[in-house]
Design a protein around this motif. Structure first.
Motif, short mmCIF file in Angstrom:
data_model
loop_
_atom_site.label_atom_id
_atom_site.label_comp_id
_atom_site.label_asym_id
_atom_site.label_seq_id
_atom_site.Cartn_x
_atom_site.Cartn_y
_atom_site.Cartn_z
N THR A 116 0.78 -1.16 -0.02
CA THR A 116 -0.11 0.64 0.40
C THR A 116 1.05 1.82 0.12
N VAL A 117 1.97 1.31 0.66
CA VAL A 117 2.95 2.41 0.93
C VAL A 117 3.59 2.46 -0.52
N VAL A 118 3.59 1.86 -1.32
CA VAL A 118 4.20 1.32 -2.57
C VAL A 118 3.02 2.36 -3.34
N ALA A 119 1.73 1.25 -3.18
CA ALA A 119 0.95 2.66 -4.20
C ALA A 119 0.84 3.74 -3.98
N ALA A 120 0.54 4.12 -2.44
CA ALA A 120 0.77 5.88 -2.42
C ALA A 120 1.65 6.86 -2.99
N MET A 121 2.55 5.98 -2.65
CA MET A 121 3.55 7.05 -3.75
C MET A 121 3.35 7.36 -4.77
N ALA A 122 3.02 6.87 -5.78
CA ALA A 122 2.67 6.13 -6.52
C ALA A 122 1.45 7.94 -7.38
N THR A 123 0.51 7.06 -6.42
CA THR A 123 -1.55 8.06 -6.53
C THR A 123 -0.95 9.58 -5.92
N LEU A 124 0.34 9.87 -5.45
CA LEU A 124 0.58 10.77 -4.89
C LEU A 124 1.69 12.13 -6.49
N MET A 125 2.02 10.54 -6.51
CA MET A 125 2.76 11.86 -8.28
C MET A 125 1.51 11.79 -9.19
N ALA A 126 0.93 10.91 -9.71
CA ALA A 126 -0.25 11.42 -10.10
C ALA A 126 -1.11 12.58 -9.39
N ALA A 127 -1.24 12.85 -8.75
CA ALA A 127 -1.92 13.30 -7.92
C ALA A 127 -1.26 14.76 -8.40
N LYS A 128 -0.44 14.71 -7.93
CA LYS A 128 0.86 15.81 -7.87
C LYS A 128 0.50 16.34 -9.69
N ALA A 129 0.98 15.84 -9.88
CA ALA A 129 1.06 16.45 -11.94
C ALA A 129 -0.27 16.72 -12.16
N GLY A 130 -1.12 16.33 -11.10
CA GLY A 130 -2.49 16.89 -12.16
C GLY A 130 -3.33 16.50 -12.23
N PHE A 131 -3.16 14.92 -12.35
CA PHE A 131 -4.23 13.65 -12.33
C PHE A 131 -5.31 12.88 -11.55
N GLN A 132 -6.28 12.18 -11.83
CA GLN A 132 -7.22 11.44 -10.71
C GLN A 132 -6.60 9.74 -10.66
N THR A 133 -6.83 9.15 -9.46
CA THR A 133 -6.49 8.15 -9.50
C THR A 133 -7.39 7.21 -8.77
N VAL A 134 -8.02 5.78 -9.23
CA VAL A 134 -9.28 5.38 -8.52
C VAL A 134 -8.83 3.62 -8.23
#
Length: 717
Positions: free
Chosen positions: A295-313
């Motif tokens: 989950t930590v690994v996935a969280a870091m990837a979602t953070l990259m997406a969010a701060k780049a201006g994109f959404q994650t499901v």
């Protein structure tokens, strides 16, 4: 009758009729084609004829000679009919006996030249062949004097009968059309398809049988590889949003965690980040044992997406697990002003601060000065679920966590670039299509990351999951204690109960898993209820015990799990529902009743539900089955906590069903040995890749038809 073809119905064959038709149908045989494709399961080599004088008991032999005498006699002591024959060749004589087959004296008579094959025992100093297979000497042998196939049988339908029927259809075998391209056959040195079928049923010699088996095994894995590689090739044709790596942000995130990432976590994060930067969709599986830190690994990837201006499901299989992921992501990402929302069938939780992705570095929208103001605004909304759907569509929610039911909602994302699914080995075709449709991005496909705590043997990652890139977290966070696992014999059960009682007194909690007797929810309920009654009335009368099973409504399950997580319940009696998504660090003992009914991989999953806190944890395997095979299998899991070793062992023992999921309708029965044959997998994978570079399978209808059978395996989720 008319000439026999592959399409001729089995009951139209001479000697079959309605009685044998029903027996054949039990084996899935309805036509001549089905009968010829009903391939042997093993072969016995009766091609070597041994002179009687050279026979040595005990041992298995094939002899040839004349019947000197044959007759029946009655054994009153054993209450059976015994047929005895004396067989002679130029070197000596031997006795052969059969039990309860008095009709044999009509099939074999004095003076007949016969072949016999079977086990020879030493009886009072005399070599005796017991219950041998027999066949009269002929110009062309069907059953003996050669390599003989044996088939999976059913009542009243023997291998001997099947061999006889198939022997009359040899000419029809050459009606089968070749479906492999000529260049593949040439490259791999394969025999033709019809020659393979002919040699499997009636091998000319051991070399020809080897060639036939080589073609059979090659075909199975080559077709699977084509199905898998086609998926990969079609995905590579899609475009995806390129999400750039932010090094400063990643350092901030790691620093905020309060612990150091393991080497395996760092490697997995880097592999995922590099995939996210590509303009083609990621198709990656992140696998690692329970508690390895996926989950930590996935969280870091979602953070990259969010701060780049994109959404994650982020999709989870159960409401309980979705809630847990929501809480984990919210806790890790809140310092970075990333909005995480939860949407399941029963629960909706909106983010407390609303920030559109294009404003993530700035302040909250006008009119919302604090969390309090935000709460007031949300309270005024009539429907919280509609509010989530609106915020997702407008881009105010960066990460939406939910169950798979999310895909059925009237939901459209503002710019979905990343999709994660937990406890599933890959995204299904339908899931991909839905997410693409809802992504809000013109012509792009989201990046896909699957996460699974069920380790996959390396050979399966190359074959069944060959369309995926794999990241493996194969080390645990430092300080995590291994779960001590014990196989408890019935006579030691009371001792373990006393240990459990003392553990509860120390404030710890217990899981008890009951086996599912069959696929019926009624039987599942009965199994759990019976164990609950026994424990609460006879064993732990002073402890608080609760049940969890499939017949409960979602809100009931959630209530019980919340009470267990908060420490109000001492012992939770459950079926395999607990396998996925239960995180209770205070639970330190896992009891598995009827452990012999579960596969090793599933037992390992259960075991992973304890040992998640700072206390030493234990797993007790209970079984009344004392067979050597069961004891040896269960003993294997007590010796290792390595999920990958366990998965390999499970594949070897139980076949791929344990990893791929229960046997599913329409899927081919894949040979486990082929799935474990690394050389064969590499050989077929290379050939499939090379073939698809220059050819479109759609141009080869016979090959396309064969591949369809494997499309189901290649898209297993």
């Amino acid at each position: 009758m008319n000439s026999i073809t592959l399409k001729t119905k089995a009951n139209e064959l001479p000697g079959v009729g309605s009685v044998y038709q029903k027996k054949l149908e039990k084996l899935g045989i309805h036509s001549v084609e089905d009968l010829l494709l009903y391939l042997p399961r093993a072969w016995e080599d009766f091609s070597k004829i041994t002179e009687i004088a050279k026979v040595r008991a005990p041992g298995s032999y094939c002899i040839e000679g004349n019947i000197w005498s044959i007759g029946n006699k009655r054994s009153h002591r054993k209450r059976m009919n015994i047929t005895e024959a004396i067989i002679a060749d130029k070197t000596g004589t031997m006795k052969a006996v059969w039990f309860n087959q008095p009709f044999l004296i009509k099939n074999m008579k004095q003076g007949d030249e016969v072949l016999l094959a079977g086990r020879v025992e030493n009886e009072y100093g005399q070599a005796v062949m017991k219950s041998p297979a027999y066949e009269k000497k002929a110009d062309k042998q069907t059953h003996l004097g050669k390599i003989v196939p044996t088939y999976k049988e059913t009542a009243g339908l023997s291998s001997r009968w099947l061999r006889y029927q198939i022997s009359k259809l040899v000419k029809v075998i050459y009606s089968f059309k070749e479906y492999l391209p000529a260049e593949v056959i040439k490259n791999q040195g394969l025999i033709s398809y019809s020659a393979m079928i002919r040699q499997l049923h009636f091998p000319d010699n051991s070399y020809q049988l080897e060639k036939a088996l080589d073609r059979l095994n090659f075909d199975e894995m080559f077709l699977l590889q084509l199905a898998v590689q086609r998926i990969r090739k079609s995905l590579d044709k899609n475009r995806a949003i390129s999400i750039q790596f932010n090094e400063d942000l990643s350092k901030e995130f790691v620093k905020s965690l309060g612990f150091t990432l393991t080497g395996a976590q760092k490697k997995a994060v880097w592999e995922i980040i590099k995939d996210l930067e590509k303009p083609t969709p990621m198709n990656r599986l992140l696998e690692g044992d329970v508690g390895s830190g996926k989950t930590v690994v996935a969280a870091m990837a979602t953070l990259m997406a969010a701060k780049a201006g994109f959404q994650t499901v982020f999709l989870a299989p159960t409401e309980i697990l979705a809630r847990q992921h929501y809480e984990s992501l919210k806790k890790m990402l809140e310092p970075f002003e990333v909005n995480v929302a939860l949407l399941t069938g029963k629960t909706t939780i909106l983010p407390s601060v609303i920030l559109a992705p294009d404003r993530v570095e700035g302040k909250a929208p006008a009119g919302i000065q604090s969390d309090k103001d935000s709460a007031k605004l949300l309270k005024s909304r009539k429907n919280e679920k509609d509010e989530i759907l609106r915020q997702v569509q407008e881009g105010d929610i960066h990460i939406l966590v939910g169950t798979h039911a999310v895909l059925k909602e009237e939901l459209d994302f503002w710019n979905l670039a990343f999709a994660i699914v937990d406890e599933q080995h890959r995204f299904g075709v339908a899931q991909r299509a839905k997410l693409r449709q809802k992504s809000g991005s013109d012509g792009t496909m989201p990046h896909f990351l699957s996460m699974s705590a069920t380790p996959i043997p390396r050979t399966l990652t190359l074959s069944v999951y060959g369309d995926l890139d794999i990241s493996v977290i194969d080390e645990m966070p430092p300080g995590r204690k291994k779960v001590a696992t014990f196989l408890i014999p019935p006579e030691k059960k009371e001792d373990s109960y006393e240990f459990i009682r003392q553990t509860v007194k120390k404030g710890r909690q217990i899981f008890v898993i009951c086996p599912l007797i069959d696929d019926s929810e009624v039987m599942e309920l009965k199994s759990v209820t019976a164990e609950y009654e026994r424990l609460s009335r006879m064993v732990f009368t002073d402890l608080k015990i609760a049940t969890l099973h499939g017949k409960m409504r979602p809100e009931e399950k959630e209530r019980v799990m919340n009470e267990f997580a908060s420490g109000k319940i001492d012992i939770l009696v459950s079926t395999s529902l607990v396998e996925v998504g239960v995180d209770v660090p205070n639970a330190t003992i896992m009891i598995i009743e009827g452990a012999d009914r579960f596969g090793l991989a599933q037992l390992h999953q259960f075991r992973g539900r304890v040992g998640r806190g700072k206390y030493q944890s234990y797993c007790f395997l209970f079984t009344d089955n004392d067979s050597e095979t069961v004891q040896k299998r269960l003993d294997a899991i007590t010796k290792t906590n390595d999920g990958f070793k366990i998965a390999e062992k499970d594949l070897e023992i139980r076949g791929p069903g344990e990893i791929l999921g229960e046997r599913q309708h329409g899927l081919p029965d894949i040979n486990t040995k082929n799935l474990m044959n690394i050389q064969l997998i590499k050989r077929t994978k290379t050939e499939a890749k090379n073939f698809l570079k220059n050819h479109d399978v759609a141009d080869l209808p016979l090959l396309e038809e064969k591949i369809k059978k494997y499309d189901g395996v290649a898209s297993l989720e």
